[in-house]
Design a protein around this motif. Structure first.
Motif, PDB file in Angstrom:
ATOM      1  N   ALA A 137       0.835  -1.206   0.000  1.00  0.00           N
ATOM      2  CA  ALA A 137       0.000   0.000   0.000  1.00  0.00           C
ATOM      3  C   ALA A 137       0.868   1.255   0.000  1.00  0.00           C
ATOM      4  CB  ALA A 137      -0.932  -0.017   1.209  1.00  0.00           C
ATOM      5  N   ALA A 138       1.916   1.239   0.827  1.00  0.00           N
ATOM      6  CA  ALA A 138       2.790   2.415   0.916  1.00  0.00           C
ATOM      7  C   ALA A 138       3.512   2.665  -0.405  1.00  0.00           C
ATOM      8  CB  ALA A 138       3.806   2.228   2.043  1.00  0.00           C
ATOM      9  N   ALA A 139       4.006   1.594  -1.039  1.00  0.00           N
ATOM     10  CA  ALA A 139       4.720   1.740  -2.313  1.00  0.00           C
ATOM     11  C   ALA A 139       3.784   2.222  -3.415  1.00  0.00           C
ATOM     12  CB  ALA A 139       5.373   0.418  -2.709  1.00  0.00           C
ATOM     13  N   LEU A 140       2.554   1.729  -3.399  1.00  0.00           N
ATOM     14  CA  LEU A 140       1.593   2.144  -4.425  1.00  0.00           C
ATOM     15  C   LEU A 140       1.265   3.630  -4.288  1.00  0.00           C
ATOM     16  CD1 LEU A 140      -0.316   1.574  -6.740  1.00  0.00           C
ATOM     17  CD2 LEU A 140      -2.004   0.730  -5.088  1.00  0.00           C
ATOM     18  N   VAL A 141       1.054   4.075  -3.074  1.00  0.00           N
ATOM     19  CA  VAL A 141       0.779   5.499  -2.857  1.00  0.00           C
ATOM     20  C   VAL A 141       1.973   6.340  -3.306  1.00  0.00           C
ATOM     21  CG1 VAL A 141       0.466   7.267  -1.080  1.00  0.00           C
ATOM     22  CG2 VAL A 141      -0.914   5.177  -1.025  1.00  0.00           C
ATOM     23  N   HIS A 142       3.172   5.877  -2.994  1.00  0.00           N
ATOM     24  CA  HIS A 142       4.377   6.598  -3.425  1.00  0.00           C
ATOM     25  C   HIS A 142       4.439   6.682  -4.950  1.00  0.00           C
ATOM     26  CE1 HIS A 142       8.540   7.989  -3.409  1.00  0.00           C
ATOM     27  NE2 HIS A 142       8.805   7.069  -4.311  1.00  0.00           N
ATOM     28  N   GLU A 143       4.148   5.576  -5.635  1.00  0.00           N
ATOM     29  CA  GLU A 143       4.162   5.570  -7.106  1.00  0.00           C
ATOM     30  C   GLU A 143       3.100   6.504  -7.666  1.00  0.00           C
ATOM     31  OE1 GLU A 143       5.207   1.988  -9.608  1.00  0.00           O
ATOM     32  OE2 GLU A 143       4.461   0.994  -7.805  1.00  0.00           O
ATOM     33  N   LEU A 144       1.936   6.522  -7.044  1.00  0.00           N
ATOM     34  CA  LEU A 144       0.854   7.388  -7.513  1.00  0.00           C
ATOM     35  C   LEU A 144       1.239   8.863  -7.374  1.00  0.00           C
ATOM     36  CD1 LEU A 144      -2.143   5.444  -5.950  1.00  0.00           C
ATOM     37  CD2 LEU A 144      -1.821   5.844  -8.400  1.00  0.00           C
ATOM     38  N   MET A 145       1.812   9.212  -6.243  1.00  0.00           N
ATOM     39  CA  MET A 145       2.193  10.606  -6.017  1.00  0.00           C
ATOM     40  C   MET A 145       3.352  11.019  -6.928  1.00  0.00           C
ATOM     41  SD  MET A 145       1.720  10.840  -1.860  1.00  0.00           S
ATOM     42  CE  MET A 145       1.635  12.623  -1.812  1.00  0.00           C
ATOM     43  N   GLU A 146       4.258  10.096  -7.164  1.00  0.00           N
ATOM     44  CA  GLU A 146       5.372  10.368  -8.081  1.00  0.00           C
ATOM     45  C   GLU A 146       4.850  10.563  -9.499  1.00  0.00           C
ATOM     46  OE1 GLU A 146       8.372   7.203  -9.145  1.00  0.00           O
ATOM     47  OE2 GLU A 146       9.641   8.455  -7.874  1.00  0.00           O
ATOM     48  N   ALA A 147       3.904   9.712  -9.907  1.00  0.00           N
ATOM     49  CA  ALA A 147       3.310   9.832 -11.242  1.00  0.00           C
ATOM     50  C   ALA A 147       2.561  11.149 -11.386  1.00  0.00           C
ATOM     51  CB  ALA A 147       2.373   8.651 -11.500  1.00  0.00           C
ATOM     52  N   ARG A 148       1.876  11.558 -10.317  1.00  0.00           N
ATOM     53  CA  ARG A 148       1.173  12.857 -10.351  1.00  0.00           C
ATOM     54  C   ARG A 148       2.159  14.007 -10.534  1.00  0.00           C
ATOM     55  NH1 ARG A 148      -0.518  15.162  -4.739  1.00  0.00           N
ATOM     56  NH2 ARG A 148       1.767  15.171  -4.778  1.00  0.00           N
ATOM     57  N   ASP A 149       3.258  13.964  -9.791  1.00  0.00           N
ATOM     58  CA  ASP A 149       4.262  15.033  -9.868  1.00  0.00           C
ATOM     59  C   ASP A 149       4.917  15.094 -11.253  1.00  0.00           C
ATOM     60  OD1 ASP A 149       3.673  15.573  -7.256  1.00  0.00           O
ATOM     61  OD2 ASP A 149       5.429  14.531  -6.429  1.00  0.00           O
ATOM     62  N   GLU A 150       5.025  13.933 -11.900  1.00  0.00           N
ATOM     63  CA  GLU A 150       5.650  13.867 -13.224  1.00  0.00           C
ATOM     64  C   GLU A 150       4.625  13.949 -14.358  1.00  0.00           C
ATOM     65  OE1 GLU A 150       7.910  10.263 -13.162  1.00  0.00           O
ATOM     66  OE2 GLU A 150       9.316  11.000 -11.630  1.00  0.00           O
ATOM     67  N   LYS A 151       3.366  14.264 -13.984  1.00  0.00           N
ATOM     68  CA  LYS A 151       2.273  14.463 -14.940  1.00  0.00           C
ATOM     69  C   LYS A 151       2.029  13.233 -15.831  1.00  0.00           C
ATOM     70  CE  LYS A 151       3.049  19.469 -15.088  1.00  0.00           C
ATOM     71  NZ  LYS A 151       2.152  19.657 -13.937  1.00  0.00           N
ATOM     72  N   PHE A 173      -0.074  -1.005   7.767  1.00  0.00           N
ATOM     73  CA  PHE A 173       1.236  -0.943   8.414  1.00  0.00           C
ATOM     74  C   PHE A 173       1.730   0.495   8.536  1.00  0.00           C
ATOM     75  CE2 PHE A 173       1.042  -5.376   7.673  1.00  0.00           C
ATOM     76  CZ  PHE A 173       2.001  -5.993   8.451  1.00  0.00           C
ATOM     77  N   VAL A 174       1.383   1.315   7.552  1.00  0.00           N
ATOM     78  CA  VAL A 174       1.857   2.704   7.539  1.00  0.00           C
ATOM     79  C   VAL A 174       0.653   3.635   7.346  1.00  0.00           C
ATOM     80  CG1 VAL A 174       3.349   4.381   6.405  1.00  0.00           C
ATOM     81  CG2 VAL A 174       4.051   1.981   6.520  1.00  0.00           C
ATOM     82  N   PRO A 175       0.421   4.584   8.267  1.00  0.00           N
ATOM     83  CA  PRO A 175      -0.670   5.555   8.076  1.00  0.00           C
ATOM     84  C   PRO A 175      -0.434   6.363   6.799  1.00  0.00           C
ATOM     85  CG  PRO A 175       0.173   5.619  10.318  1.00  0.00           C
ATOM     86  CD  PRO A 175       1.143   4.803   9.533  1.00  0.00           C
ATOM     87  N   LEU A 176      -1.505   6.689   6.099  1.00  0.00           N
ATOM     88  CA  LEU A 176      -1.392   7.410   4.840  1.00  0.00           C
ATOM     89  C   LEU A 176      -1.783   8.872   5.021  1.00  0.00           C
ATOM     90  CD1 LEU A 176      -3.111   4.753   2.535  1.00  0.00           C
ATOM     91  CD2 LEU A 176      -0.673   5.024   2.986  1.00  0.00           C
ATOM     92  N   SER A 177      -1.170   9.722   4.229  1.00  0.00           N
ATOM     93  CA  SER A 177      -1.568  11.124   4.219  1.00  0.00           C
ATOM     94  C   SER A 177      -2.954  11.252   3.602  1.00  0.00           C
ATOM     95  CB  SER A 177      -0.566  11.945   3.411  1.00  0.00           C
ATOM     96  OG  SER A 177      -0.620  11.565   2.037  1.00  0.00           O
ATOM     97  N   LYS A 178      -3.580  12.397   3.793  1.00  0.00           N
ATOM     98  CA  LYS A 178      -4.907  12.618   3.221  1.00  0.00           C
ATOM     99  C   LYS A 178      -4.869  12.443   1.707  1.00  0.00           C
ATOM    100  CE  LYS A 178      -8.649  16.059   3.077  1.00  0.00           C
ATOM    101  NZ  LYS A 178      -8.767  16.150   1.609  1.00  0.00           N
ATOM    102  N   THR A 179      -3.860  13.011   1.065  1.00  0.00           N
ATOM    103  CA  THR A 179      -3.737  12.891  -0.390  1.00  0.00           C
ATOM    104  C   THR A 179      -3.480  11.445  -0.797  1.00  0.00           C
ATOM    105  OG1 THR A 179      -2.855  15.133  -0.561  1.00  0.00           O
ATOM    106  CG2 THR A 179      -2.454  13.656  -2.416  1.00  0.00           C
ATOM    107  N   GLY A 180      -2.593  10.780  -0.060  1.00  0.00           N
ATOM    108  CA  GLY A 180      -2.278   9.393  -0.365  1.00  0.00           C
ATOM    109  C   GLY A 180      -3.486   8.497  -0.242  1.00  0.00           C
ATOM    110  N   ALA A 181      -4.258   8.688   0.821  1.00  0.00           N
ATOM    111  CA  ALA A 181      -5.463   7.882   1.029  1.00  0.00           C
ATOM    112  C   ALA A 181      -6.474   8.113  -0.091  1.00  0.00           C
ATOM    113  CB  ALA A 181      -6.082   8.219   2.385  1.00  0.00           C
TER     114      ALA A 181
END
Length: 254
Positions: A137-151, A173-181
C-alpha cells in the motif's frame, strides 16, 4: 550443411520458433527410431514449441507482476494457521473469481502468512495467463504521487486498471496522508467491478480509519471492496516468530 537445412533453420528463425529450431533434429531422429509417422512428428514438434512458449510467457508475467518473492501454495503451512479456510484458498487458486471481478481480503495479525497467500494466488493467476501486479500500500501510494508530480498519473492509473489482479499488501502498516489515502481510494474505485483486487491487512475493518484518516473515505472504500468479496481470516500466533523460536531452540540444543 545442405541448402534445405539452411533454409529451414532460416525460416524457423524468421518465424520466431526457437524451440522447433532447437529440437527438430533430435526429435526427428527419435521419431525415426520409434517408427512415428510424419504427422505425429510434426505434432510433437509443434507441441514442444507451444509448451515452451507458454513457459516463457508465464515467466514474463511473473516478472511483470513485480512479486517481492515468488511463493506457491505448496510451501504454505496450513496447520500453523488453523483459522484459515484451506478449502476456500484452494478454490481461489483456480482464479475463477478473477474472471468475475471479485475481490479477496486477507485479514489477520502480523506473521500469519497473509503475504504468502497473496503471492501464491498471484502466481496462480500468472500461470493461468492473467496480468498481475503486486505492491505494498505504501509503495503504491508513493508511485501514484510520483506519477502525479511527473504528470503521468492518468497513464499509470490506466496501467493499473489493465491488470486483471492487483495485489495490495500491508494496508495498515503505515498511516497514509490525506492525499495518499484519496489516491489509493481512486485506484480501488476505478477497479470496482472492472478488475479484481487482493488486499492484505493486519487491521480489522473498524481500525481502517486510523490508516485512511477519514470515516467517510473508509466507508466508501470498504463498500467497494466488500461488495463482491472472499475474506480469508488469518488470525493466530505469528508463524515467523514461531519459526524463529524453533530455530534458536535447535541452535541451543546443538
Amino acid at each position: 550443411m545442405d541448402t534445405p537445412q539452411v533454409l529451414l533453420e532460416h525460416y524457423l528463425k524468421q518465424l520466431k520458433l526457437p524451440t522447433m529450431l532447437r529440437e527438430y533434429v533430435k526429435l526427428a531422429e527419435q521419431c525415426a527410431e520409434e517408427g512415428v509417422d510424419f504427422q505425429r512428428f510434426l505434432l510433437r514438434l509443434v507441441e514442444a514449441e507451444m509448451l515452451d512458449r507458454d513457459r516463457r510467457a508465464t515467466e514474463r508475467r511473473i516478472k511483470a507482476a513485480r512479486f517481492s518473492v515468488v511463493k506457491s501454495l505448496e510451501t504454505f503451512d496450513y496447520l500453523a494457521i488453523p483459522s484459515l479456510n484451506k478449502k476456500l484458498v484452494l478454490e481461489l487458486a483456480r482464479c475463477e473469481w478473477i474472471g468475475r471481478n471479485e475481490n479477496v481480503l486477507c485479514l489477520g495479525n502480523s506473521g500469519t502468512g497473509k503475504t504468502h497467500i497473496g503471492l501464491a494466488l498471484g502466481l496462480a493467476a500468472c500461470q493461468r495467463g492473467l496480468r498481475v501486479r503486486f505492491t505494498t500500500a505504501a509503495a503504491l501510494v508513493h508511485e501514484l504521487m510520483e506519477a502525479r508530480d511527473e504528470k503521468r498519473l492518468l497513464r499509470f492509473q490506466k496501467h493499473l486498471l489493465r491488470q486483471e489482479l492487483l495485489i495490495v499488501d500491508e494496508l495498515g502498516f503505515v498511516p497514509l496522508s490525506k492525499t495518499g489515502a484519496e489516491m489509493l481510494f481512486e485506484v480501488f474505485s476505478q477497479r470496482y467491478e472492472r478488475g479484481s483486487t487482493l488486499v492484505t491487512s493486519n487491521l480489522p475493518f473498524a481500525e481502517w480509519t486510523e490508516v485512511l484518516g477519514s470515516e467517510r473515505l473508509t466507508g466508501a472504500l470498504l463498500d467497494r471492496l466488500t461488495h463482491h468479496v472472499h475474506i480469508l481470516e488469518m488470525n493466530g500466533d505469528s508463524y515467523r516468530l514461531k519459526t524463529s523460536k524453533q530455530k534458536r531452540a535447535a541452535e541451543r540444543a546443538k
